[in-house]
Design an enzyme around this catalytic site. Structure first.
Site, PDB file in Angstrom:
ATOM      1  CE1 TYR A   8      43.856 -48.298 -16.520  1.00 55.54           C
ATOM      2  CE2 TYR A   8      44.697 -48.221 -18.760  1.00 55.54           C
ATOM      3  CZ  TYR A   8      44.051 -47.616 -17.710  1.00 55.54           C
ATOM      4  OH  TYR A   8      43.607 -46.331 -17.841  1.00 55.54           O
ATOM      5  CE  LYS A  40      46.334 -46.405 -14.240  1.00 56.31           C
ATOM      6  NZ  LYS A  40      44.961 -46.232 -14.758  1.00 56.31           N
TER       7      LYS A  40
END
Length: 300
Positions: free
Chosen positions: A135, A163
């Site tokens: 992330y 991501k």
């Protein structure tokens, strides 16, 4: 495990003022995503305020979501924590309850070095028993993953995707191309930042990690499907129709806006965790006016 391609929808985690998870409201949110047919549900992301919840509160939210989704879509769950050993335990919780994948942010008080981030992710992947998605959210963590670090982590067993934040279209598309050349085939390259994500999706990104998708999955799925089908004109048309919502996100922050939207649309009544404050009455009226003016086909 390979992350599914398409829309990963990230709902809020409705709680009362003491942080107790509102299971009824969370079920309602997850049921909307299941019924819409999203490609993955992203529980306890930044929109799900994972860092404001205790381990037990996170477990409760995950148990509710796993039960409601009932295997209809993979469930990605935030397992970020300040300490590596805590992140390992959160990953183990997620594994035992039934999550499909963990979303690990490099949350920290002391800024991490790249070597520290590498060891953090490698340890959680090795000991947590859960496939991990990196992330990269420098707006909140103040740590930005270099392409070199992502490439290095992509070789670690159990780390299956990233991501990334989206920005200016040209820069984000170039970022996507750079990563694609560095990581193994099948390593998921996804993007967040709803108002800027169309460009990387059209360019072939694997996943849209969406805030709005957690509340209005229908229109977000239509954009993703148009991009996947190489119908750029339709994808742009739908994205343009959501322009007023993107402006709200830019003005007030997506987190505060989706909390207000959830109540305005009668989906869930909850306030963000303190010290985050709900929108002012004036701002909330602005959100309600924008939502009221959207074509009905978008508000599903």
């Amino acid at each position: 495990m390979a992350l599914p391609k398409g829309l990963a929808a990230f709902p809020i985690t409705p709680c009362d003022r003491h942080g107790r998870v509102d299971a009824v409201a969370l079920r309602r949110l997850v049921a909307r995503l299941r019924s819409a047919g999203v490609d993955a549900v992203g529980l306890l992301g930044s929109t799900g305020t994972f860092m404001y919840l205790t381990r037990e509160q996170r477990r409760t939210a995950l148990e509710v979501a796993v039960d409601e989704i009932a295997g209809a879509a993979p469930l990605m769950v935030g397992v970020g924590a300040l300490r590596t050993d805590d992140a390992v335990e959160l990953a183990r919780d997620a594994t035992s309850i039934g999550a499909s994948c963990g979303l690990l942010a490099p949350v920290s008080y002391t800024p991490l070095t790249e070597d520290e981030a590498f060891e953090h992710y490698s340890t959680v992947a090795r000991e947590g028993g859960l496939p991990l998605c990196i992330y990269d959210n420098p707006g909140t963590t103040h740590f930005r993953f270099s392409p070199e670090l992502i490439a290095r982590l992509s070789q670690v067993p159990g780390i299956v995707g990233v991501k990334s934040p989206s920005g200016l279209s040209g820069e984000t598309v170039a970022h996507l191309g750079d990563l694609r050349a560095r990581v193994p085939a099948g390593f998921s390259l996804g993007y967040s930042g709803d108002w800027n994500v169309l460009a990387p999706m059209i360019a072939g990104a694997d996943v849209w990690h969406s805030v709005l998708g957690g509340l209005l999955p229908g229109i977000c799925l239509r954009i993703v499907r148009a991009a996947q089908n190489h119908d750029e004109a339709e994808a742009r048309r739908l994205d343009t129709a959501l322009g007023p919502v993107w402006e709200l996100f830019r003005t007030y922050s997506s987190l505060r806006v989706v909390y207000a939207m959830a109540e305005i649309l009668g989906i869930a009544r909850a306030a963000p965790p303190r010290p985050i404050l709900p929108l002012s009455d004036t701002a909330r009226s602005h959100v309600a006016d924008v939502i009221g003016r959207l074509p009905s086909e978008l508000v599903v």
